[in-house]
Design a protein around this motif. Structure first.
Motif, PDB file in Angstrom:
ATOM      1  N   LYS A  64       0.811  -1.210   0.000  1.00 13.16           N
ATOM      2  CA  LYS A  64       0.000   0.000   0.000  1.00 13.16           C
ATOM      3  C   LYS A  64       0.849   1.267   0.000  1.00 13.16           C
ATOM      4  CE  LYS A  64      -3.900  -2.217   2.325  1.00 13.16           C
ATOM      5  NZ  LYS A  64      -4.833  -2.193   3.484  1.00 13.16           N
ATOM      6  N   HIS A  65       2.000   1.190  -0.582  1.00 13.37           N
ATOM      7  CA  HIS A  65       2.833   2.376  -0.731  1.00 13.37           C
ATOM      8  C   HIS A  65       2.655   2.917  -2.143  1.00 13.37           C
ATOM      9  CE1 HIS A  65       5.258  -1.047  -2.123  1.00 13.37           C
ATOM     10  NE2 HIS A  65       5.657  -0.203  -3.051  1.00 13.37           N
ATOM     11  N   LEU A  66       2.676   4.225  -2.260  1.00 13.62           N
ATOM     12  CA  LEU A  66       2.450   4.857  -3.567  1.00 13.62           C
ATOM     13  C   LEU A  66       3.450   5.993  -3.759  1.00 13.62           C
ATOM     14  CD1 LEU A  66      -1.461   5.108  -3.471  1.00 13.62           C
ATOM     15  CD2 LEU A  66      -0.099   3.392  -4.672  1.00 13.62           C
ATOM     16  N   PRO A  67       4.491   5.800  -4.558  1.00 15.93           N
ATOM     17  CA  PRO A  67       5.414   6.911  -4.839  1.00 15.93           C
ATOM     18  C   PRO A  67       4.709   7.998  -5.640  1.00 15.93           C
ATOM     19  CG  PRO A  67       6.369   4.782  -5.437  1.00 15.93           C
ATOM     20  CD  PRO A  67       4.920   4.548  -5.187  1.00 15.93           C
ATOM     21  N   GLU A  68       5.054   9.219  -5.327  1.00 15.12           N
ATOM     22  CA  GLU A  68       4.494  10.375  -6.052  1.00 15.12           C
ATOM     23  C   GLU A  68       5.573  10.965  -6.951  1.00 15.12           C
ATOM     24  OE1 GLU A  68       2.492  14.769  -5.175  1.00 15.12           O
ATOM     25  OE2 GLU A  68       2.560  13.245  -3.596  1.00 15.12           O
ATOM     26  N   VAL A  69       5.308  10.954  -8.237  1.00 15.20           N
ATOM     27  CA  VAL A  69       6.283  11.406  -9.236  1.00 15.20           C
ATOM     28  C   VAL A  69       5.706  12.597  -9.989  1.00 15.20           C
ATOM     29  CG1 VAL A  69       7.624  10.741 -11.263  1.00 15.20           C
ATOM     30  CG2 VAL A  69       7.160   9.063  -9.477  1.00 15.20           C
ATOM     31  N   VAL A  70       6.538  13.582 -10.266  1.00 16.40           N
ATOM     32  CA  VAL A  70       6.156  14.714 -11.096  1.00 16.40           C
ATOM     33  C   VAL A  70       7.080  14.749 -12.313  1.00 16.40           C
ATOM     34  CG1 VAL A  70       5.155  16.101  -9.250  1.00 16.40           C
ATOM     35  CG2 VAL A  70       7.588  16.285  -9.738  1.00 16.40           C
ATOM     36  N   PHE A  71       6.536  15.132 -13.452  1.00 17.04           N
ATOM     37  CA  PHE A  71       7.333  15.207 -14.684  1.00 17.04           C
ATOM     38  C   PHE A  71       6.644  16.130 -15.669  1.00 17.04           C
ATOM     39  CE2 PHE A  71       4.378  11.706 -14.947  1.00 17.04           C
ATOM     40  CZ  PHE A  71       3.841  11.797 -16.219  1.00 17.04           C
ATOM     41  N   ARG A  72       7.339  16.426 -16.750  1.00 13.48           N
ATOM     42  CA  ARG A  72       6.825  17.336 -17.770  1.00 13.48           C
ATOM     43  C   ARG A  72       6.944  16.667 -19.131  1.00 13.48           C
ATOM     44  NH1 ARG A  72       9.620  21.384 -20.411  1.00 13.48           N
ATOM     45  NH2 ARG A  72      11.328  21.150 -18.924  1.00 13.48           N
ATOM     46  N   ASP A  73       5.888  16.757 -19.950  1.00 13.74           N
ATOM     47  CA  ASP A  73       5.953  16.196 -21.294  1.00 13.74           C
ATOM     48  C   ASP A  73       6.578  17.212 -22.254  1.00 13.74           C
ATOM     49  OD1 ASP A  73       3.949  18.018 -22.171  1.00 13.74           O
ATOM     50  OD2 ASP A  73       2.351  16.628 -21.637  1.00 13.74           O
ATOM     51  N   LEU A  74       6.782  16.795 -23.496  1.00 15.53           N
ATOM     52  CA  LEU A  74       7.447  17.676 -24.465  1.00 15.53           C
ATOM     53  C   LEU A  74       6.600  18.872 -24.848  1.00 15.53           C
ATOM     54  CD1 LEU A  74       9.165  15.101 -26.874  1.00 15.53           C
ATOM     55  CD2 LEU A  74      10.139  16.341 -24.919  1.00 15.53           C
ATOM     56  N   GLY A  75       5.295  18.806 -24.581  1.00 15.74           N
ATOM     57  CA  GLY A  75       4.431  19.952 -24.856  1.00 15.74           C
ATOM     58  C   GLY A  75       4.474  21.001 -23.776  1.00 15.74           C
ATOM     59  N   GLY A  76       5.231  20.742 -22.681  1.00 10.97           N
ATOM     60  CA  GLY A  76       5.344  21.721 -21.602  1.00 10.97           C
ATOM     61  C   GLY A  76       4.357  21.524 -20.469  1.00 10.97           C
ATOM     62  N   THR A  77       3.480  20.530 -20.572  1.00 11.96           N
ATOM     63  CA  THR A  77       2.504  20.275 -19.511  1.00 11.96           C
ATOM     64  C   THR A  77       3.157  19.481 -18.384  1.00 11.96           C
ATOM     65  OG1 THR A  77       0.700  20.236 -21.126  1.00 11.96           O
ATOM     66  CG2 THR A  77       0.259  19.268 -18.971  1.00 11.96           C
ATOM     67  N   ARG A  78       2.944  19.924 -17.174  1.00 18.98           N
ATOM     68  CA  ARG A  78       3.523  19.235 -16.014  1.00 18.98           C
ATOM     69  C   ARG A  78       2.469  18.316 -15.403  1.00 18.98           C
ATOM     70  NH1 ARG A  78       8.176  19.364 -13.704  1.00 18.98           N
ATOM     71  NH2 ARG A  78       8.500  18.937 -11.488  1.00 18.98           N
ATOM     72  N   TRP A  79       2.886  17.066 -15.139  1.00 22.21           N
ATOM     73  CA  TRP A  79       1.983  16.042 -14.640  1.00 22.21           C
ATOM     74  C   TRP A  79       2.451  15.545 -13.275  1.00 22.21           C
ATOM     75  CZ3 TRP A  79      -2.371  14.962 -17.406  1.00 22.21           C
ATOM     76  CH2 TRP A  79      -2.387  15.381 -18.754  1.00 22.21           C
ATOM     77  N   ARG A  80       1.494  15.040 -12.522  1.00 26.19           N
ATOM     78  CA  ARG A  80       1.768  14.459 -11.211  1.00 26.19           C
ATOM     79  C   ARG A  80       1.025  13.125 -11.137  1.00 26.19           C
ATOM     80  NH1 ARG A  80       3.428  16.701  -6.361  1.00 26.19           N
ATOM     81  NH2 ARG A  80       3.411  18.724  -7.404  1.00 26.19           N
ATOM     82  N   ARG A  81       1.749  12.066 -10.764  1.00 22.35           N
ATOM     83  CA  ARG A  81       1.117  10.751 -10.659  1.00 22.35           C
ATOM     84  C   ARG A  81       1.515  10.078  -9.359  1.00 22.35           C
ATOM     85  NH1 ARG A  81       0.702   5.578 -14.861  1.00 22.35           N
ATOM     86  NH2 ARG A  81      -1.341   4.946 -14.061  1.00 22.35           N
ATOM     87  N   ILE A  82       0.524   9.575  -8.659  1.00 21.61           N
ATOM     88  CA  ILE A  82       0.720   8.877  -7.394  1.00 21.61           C
ATOM     89  C   ILE A  82       0.457   7.401  -7.631  1.00 21.61           C
ATOM     90  CG2 ILE A  82       0.006   8.670  -4.987  1.00 21.61           C
ATOM     91  CD1 ILE A  82      -0.962  11.589  -5.162  1.00 21.61           C
ATOM     92  N   GLY A  83       1.512   6.599  -7.599  1.00 21.59           N
ATOM     93  CA  GLY A  83       1.359   5.172  -7.850  1.00 21.59           C
ATOM     94  C   GLY A  83       0.739   4.892  -9.200  1.00 21.59           C
ATOM     95  N   ASN A  84      -0.312   4.062  -9.197  1.00 22.82           N
ATOM     96  CA  ASN A  84      -1.032   3.746 -10.429  1.00 22.82           C
ATOM     97  C   ASN A  84      -2.330   4.527 -10.567  1.00 22.82           C
ATOM     98  OD1 ASN A  84       0.835   1.839 -11.388  1.00 22.82           O
ATOM     99  ND2 ASN A  84      -0.016   0.257 -10.038  1.00 22.82           N
ATOM    100  N   ARG A  85      -2.478   5.554  -9.755  1.00 24.68           N
ATOM    101  CA  ARG A  85      -3.674   6.391  -9.877  1.00 24.68           C
ATOM    102  C   ARG A  85      -3.609   7.195 -11.176  1.00 24.68           C
ATOM    103  NH1 ARG A  85      -3.738   9.005  -3.774  1.00 24.68           N
ATOM    104  NH2 ARG A  85      -4.039   7.031  -2.616  1.00 24.68           N
ATOM    105  N   PRO A  86      -4.749   7.669 -11.659  1.00 26.63           N
ATOM    106  CA  PRO A  86      -4.723   8.488 -12.879  1.00 26.63           C
ATOM    107  C   PRO A  86      -3.852   9.720 -12.695  1.00 26.63           C
ATOM    108  CG  PRO A  86      -6.963   7.787 -12.379  1.00 26.63           C
ATOM    109  CD  PRO A  86      -6.120   7.407 -11.184  1.00 26.63           C
ATOM    110  N   PRO A  87      -3.039  10.063 -13.672  1.00 23.11           N
ATOM    111  CA  PRO A  87      -2.217  11.272 -13.565  1.00 23.11           C
ATOM    112  C   PRO A  87      -3.065  12.527 -13.583  1.00 23.11           C
ATOM    113  CG  PRO A  87      -2.069  10.335 -15.772  1.00 23.11           C
ATOM    114  CD  PRO A  87      -2.851   9.372 -14.950  1.00 23.11           C
TER     115      PRO A  87
END
Length: 211
Positions: A183-206
């Motif tokens: 039940k651990h969920l790493p939280e990752v942030v990243f940016r796509d080539l279009g400049g949009t920044r995304w945040r995803r926690i585990g396998n939850r929807p970004p």
């Protein structure tokens, strides 16, 4: 008579240019305008010069409406393409995932980040571990221990496995036990080539971050 016939053909061509556009109301309004003008011109007889002027005016109005309709169609196509690009970027974010694959009291928590999308991502960072315990749920804010955030992460690159440590306090044995549970969920942030920044926690929807 030949001159009037040629004018009528010119008017017909102008109307045909817009009859297949989505501007039905505009076409109907043009038709009503033509009827009004013809009704006004009719009492003056069959002077070819008058009818020639009428044909030129109607042809110009038809060309203007056709250009207006073409502009509206082009704008609608541009909006549709932008919506498709936004949806494509959102789908790409689903192919970026992270999981905890090791823990150590001395090192911290090791997170495995994977980019399975067809395009690179940028500014990849791990900011927290969401942990669900038996009695409580909490967010362990983290920072990379010995590495900087990943500037560019190519699809062909191997999985990224950096160590992260809590930004406040120490990593206790209880936290380690919770972090190694399912039940651990790493939280990752990243940016796509279009400049949009995304945040995803585990396998939850970004989720897309606001600019």
């Amino acid at each position: 008579m030949d001159k009037i016939t040629s004018i009528a053909r010119a008017v017909w061509r102008a109307l045909s240019a817009i009859v297949y556009t989505p501007w039905g109301p505009a076409l109907g309004g043009l038709g009503c305008l033509i009827v009004m003008i013809v009704s006004w011109y009719w009492p003056f007889g069959k002077d070819p010069n008058l009818w020639a002027g009428l044909g030129q005016w109607v042809g110009g109005a038809g060309a203007f409406i056709a250009a207006w309709a073409a502009l509206r169609i082009a704008r609608k196509d541009a909006w549709r393409q932008a919506a498709q690009e936004t949806e494509r970027r959102r789908i790409q974010a689903y192919y970026v995932s992270a999981r905890v694959d090791a823990t150590s009291v001395g090192e911290g928590i090791r997170v495995c980040v994977r980019n399975q999308s067809p395009e690179p991502i940028e500014d990849v960072d791990i900011v927290a571990i969401h942990i669900s315990g038996q009695t409580q749920n909490f967010v362990l804010e983290c920072a990379l221990k010995n590495e900087r955030k990943r500037d560019v992460f190519l699809p062909i690159d191997d999985d990224w496995r950096p160590w992260v440590v809590p930004t406040e306090g120490t990593l206790t044995a209880e936290m380690l036990a919770m972090a190694t549970s399912e039940k651990h969920l790493p939280e990752v942030v990243f940016r796509d080539l279009g400049g949009t920044r995304w945040r995803r926690i585990g396998n939850r929807p970004p989720t897309k971050e606001r600019a």
